[in-house]
Design a protein around this motif. Structure first.
Motif, PDB file in Angstrom:
ATOM      1  N   ASP A 136       0.830  -1.209   0.000  1.00  0.00           N
ATOM      2  CA  ASP A 136       0.000   0.000   0.000  1.00  0.00           C
ATOM      3  C   ASP A 136       0.867   1.262   0.000  1.00  0.00           C
ATOM      4  OD1 ASP A 136      -2.195  -1.668   0.070  1.00  0.00           O
ATOM      5  OD2 ASP A 136      -2.578  -1.388   2.222  1.00  0.00           O
ATOM      6  N   VAL A 137       1.932   1.244   0.789  1.00  0.00           N
ATOM      7  CA  VAL A 137       2.836   2.399   0.846  1.00  0.00           C
ATOM      8  C   VAL A 137       3.535   2.581  -0.495  1.00  0.00           C
ATOM      9  CG1 VAL A 137       4.972   3.263   1.895  1.00  0.00           C
ATOM     10  CG2 VAL A 137       3.166   2.339   3.342  1.00  0.00           C
ATOM     11  N   ASP A 138       3.990   1.479  -1.106  1.00  0.00           N
ATOM     12  CA  ASP A 138       4.643   1.567  -2.419  1.00  0.00           C
ATOM     13  C   ASP A 138       3.692   2.153  -3.459  1.00  0.00           C
ATOM     14  OD1 ASP A 138       7.021   0.573  -1.497  1.00  0.00           O
ATOM     15  OD2 ASP A 138       6.742  -1.449  -2.315  1.00  0.00           O
ATOM     16  N   GLU A 139       2.453   1.695  -3.429  1.00  0.00           N
ATOM     17  CA  GLU A 139       1.459   2.197  -4.380  1.00  0.00           C
ATOM     18  C   GLU A 139       1.211   3.698  -4.168  1.00  0.00           C
ATOM     19  OE1 GLU A 139      -3.228   1.417  -5.219  1.00  0.00           O
ATOM     20  OE2 GLU A 139      -1.975  -0.353  -4.848  1.00  0.00           O
ATOM     21  N   ALA A 140       1.079   4.106  -2.920  1.00  0.00           N
ATOM     22  CA  ALA A 140       0.865   5.522  -2.620  1.00  0.00           C
ATOM     23  C   ALA A 140       2.078   6.351  -3.045  1.00  0.00           C
ATOM     24  CB  ALA A 140       0.602   5.718  -1.132  1.00  0.00           C
ATOM     25  N   THR A 141       3.277   5.813  -2.854  1.00  0.00           N
ATOM     26  CA  THR A 141       4.490   6.519  -3.265  1.00  0.00           C
ATOM     27  C   THR A 141       4.527   6.684  -4.774  1.00  0.00           C
ATOM     28  OG1 THR A 141       5.693   5.629  -1.373  1.00  0.00           O
ATOM     29  CG2 THR A 141       7.017   6.449  -3.199  1.00  0.00           C
ATOM     30  N   GLN A 142       4.191   5.609  -5.490  1.00  0.00           N
ATOM     31  CA  GLN A 142       4.177   5.676  -6.955  1.00  0.00           C
ATOM     32  C   GLN A 142       3.160   6.718  -7.444  1.00  0.00           C
ATOM     33  OE1 GLN A 142       6.345   3.945  -9.033  1.00  0.00           O
ATOM     34  NE2 GLN A 142       7.253   3.427  -7.074  1.00  0.00           N
ATOM     35  N   ASP A 143       2.000   6.732  -6.827  1.00  0.00           N
ATOM     36  CA  ASP A 143       0.970   7.712  -7.195  1.00  0.00           C
ATOM     37  C   ASP A 143       1.451   9.143  -6.920  1.00  0.00           C
ATOM     38  OD1 ASP A 143      -0.676   5.640  -7.948  1.00  0.00           O
ATOM     39  OD2 ASP A 143      -1.911   5.695  -6.127  1.00  0.00           O
ATOM     40  N   ALA A 144       2.083   9.346  -5.771  1.00  0.00           N
ATOM     41  CA  ALA A 144       2.569  10.685  -5.421  1.00  0.00           C
ATOM     42  C   ALA A 144       3.655  11.139  -6.393  1.00  0.00           C
ATOM     43  CB  ALA A 144       3.107  10.687  -3.986  1.00  0.00           C
ATOM     44  N   LEU A 145       4.562  10.235  -6.760  1.00  0.00           N
ATOM     45  CA  LEU A 145       5.613  10.585  -7.722  1.00  0.00           C
ATOM     46  C   LEU A 145       5.014  10.936  -9.083  1.00  0.00           C
ATOM     47  CD1 LEU A 145       8.330   7.906  -6.892  1.00  0.00           C
ATOM     48  CD2 LEU A 145       8.482  10.364  -6.486  1.00  0.00           C
ATOM     49  N   ALA A 146       4.043  10.147  -9.524  1.00  0.00           N
ATOM     50  CA  ALA A 146       3.397  10.406 -10.813  1.00  0.00           C
ATOM     51  C   ALA A 146       2.686  11.758 -10.804  1.00  0.00           C
ATOM     52  CB  ALA A 146       2.424   9.282 -11.150  1.00  0.00           C
ATOM     53  N   GLN A 147       1.998  12.064  -9.719  1.00  0.00           N
ATOM     54  CA  GLN A 147       1.291  13.351  -9.626  1.00  0.00           C
ATOM     55  C   GLN A 147       2.257  14.522  -9.588  1.00  0.00           C
ATOM     56  OE1 GLN A 147      -1.369  13.081  -6.282  1.00  0.00           O
ATOM     57  NE2 GLN A 147      -2.675  11.556  -7.251  1.00  0.00           N
ATOM     58  N   ALA A 148       3.470  14.283  -9.073  1.00  0.00           N
ATOM     59  CA  ALA A 148       4.471  15.349  -9.009  1.00  0.00           C
ATOM     60  C   ALA A 148       5.250  15.463 -10.319  1.00  0.00           C
ATOM     61  CB  ALA A 148       5.433  15.091  -7.857  1.00  0.00           C
ATOM     62  N   GLY A 149       4.935  14.586 -11.274  1.00  0.00           N
ATOM     63  CA  GLY A 149       5.614  14.642 -12.556  1.00  0.00           C
ATOM     64  C   GLY A 149       7.002  14.006 -12.540  1.00  0.00           C
ATOM     65  N   LEU A 150       7.263  13.190 -11.541  1.00  0.00           N
ATOM     66  CA  LEU A 150       8.560  12.520 -11.445  1.00  0.00           C
ATOM     67  C   LEU A 150       8.442  11.088 -11.947  1.00  0.00           C
ATOM     68  CD1 LEU A 150       9.496  13.759  -7.871  1.00  0.00           C
ATOM     69  CD2 LEU A 150      10.387  14.623 -10.042  1.00  0.00           C
ATOM     70  N   ALA A 151       9.569  10.521 -12.344  1.00  0.00           N
ATOM     71  CA  ALA A 151       9.579   9.144 -12.825  1.00  0.00           C
ATOM     72  C   ALA A 151       9.275   8.190 -11.670  1.00  0.00           C
ATOM     73  CB  ALA A 151      10.931   8.810 -13.428  1.00  0.00           C
ATOM     74  N   THR A 152       8.381   7.272 -11.957  1.00  0.00           N
ATOM     75  CA  THR A 152       8.047   6.253 -10.967  1.00  0.00           C
ATOM     76  C   THR A 152       8.886   5.010 -11.233  1.00  0.00           C
ATOM     77  OG1 THR A 152       6.316   5.244 -12.303  1.00  0.00           O
ATOM     78  CG2 THR A 152       5.659   7.095 -10.870  1.00  0.00           C
ATOM     79  N   ARG A 153       8.823   4.065 -10.338  1.00  0.00           N
ATOM     80  CA  ARG A 153       9.532   2.804 -10.528  1.00  0.00           C
ATOM     81  C   ARG A 153       9.048   2.130 -11.808  1.00  0.00           C
ATOM     82  NH1 ARG A 153       8.813   0.216  -5.774  1.00  0.00           N
ATOM     83  NH2 ARG A 153       6.744  -0.412  -6.412  1.00  0.00           N
ATOM     84  N   ASP A 154       7.737   2.176 -12.054  1.00  0.00           N
ATOM     85  CA  ASP A 154       7.191   1.572 -13.267  1.00  0.00           C
ATOM     86  C   ASP A 154       7.769   2.243 -14.506  1.00  0.00           C
ATOM     87  OD1 ASP A 154       5.696  -0.097 -11.669  1.00  0.00           O
ATOM     88  OD2 ASP A 154       3.854   1.090 -11.819  1.00  0.00           O
TER      89      ASP A 154
END
Length: 176
Positions: free
Chosen positions: A128-146
């Motif tokens: 859940d934390v990883d998913e929330a982190t990925q979502d936050a990075l995507a919303q900030a316009g930063l590269a996600t792990r995916d």
């Protein structure tokens, strides 16, 4: 003689305080352990045999503590009889007893089951934390792990294709 009695009384008070503090700390540690164990298995209905094994383990641990208390009383009586007993003996009794008591509890099926449930819950929470982190990075316009993984996969595919083209060019050059 009065000084000896005062020293003896002071030493006994210090030992009693140390023993009482040690007992309190050990009981607090046991209570914390049981509380965390109960939280880990909360909401699940463990097998009757697993529960029985857990209770037996806790009873064995309790027996270890009672044996330690008896040995402490014996050593205190030896001091009262004039025997020279090193204070380290008291510490060693409690340390050894703590190790044995925790081993009795930690080696039960109930502890293993509770620990497994705890690890499972922690892994779910991590997901859940990883998913929330990925979502936050995507919303900030930063590269996600995916995103990084996708770029890596594309690079590998490009390298594979480049290698295939190089092989074809080498064959063509050999033909000429």
């Amino acid at each position: 003689m009065n000084d000896q009695q005062e020293q003896w009384t002071e030493m006994m008070e210090q030992m009693n305080d140390a023993v009482a503090e040690s007992i309190e700390q050990n009981m607090a540690a046991q209570a914390d352990f049981v509380e965390s164990w109960a939280e880990a298995v909360e909401g699940s209905v463990p097998d009757e045999d697993v529960v029985a094994d857990g209770i037996e383990g806790y009873n064995r641990a309790y027996e270890v503590w009672m044996d330690a208390a008896e040995r402490m009383a014996d050593r205190s009586a030896a001091i009262a009889e004039g025997e020279d007993v090193a204070p380290e003996e008291f510490r060693d009794i409690w340390l050894q007893s703590a190790n044995e008591a925790f081993k009795e509890v930690l080696s039960t099926e109930a502890f293993a089951a509770a620990n497994g449930q705890l690890v499972e819950s922690m892994m779910e929470m991590r997901g859940d934390v990883d998913e929330a982190t990925q979502d936050a990075l995507a919303q900030a316009g930063l590269a996600t792990r995916d995103d990084v993984e996708e770029v890596g996969e594309r690079l590998v595919e490009l390298e594979r294709r480049q290698h295939a083209v190089e092989k074809k060019l080498d064959r063509i050059l050999e033909e000429l």
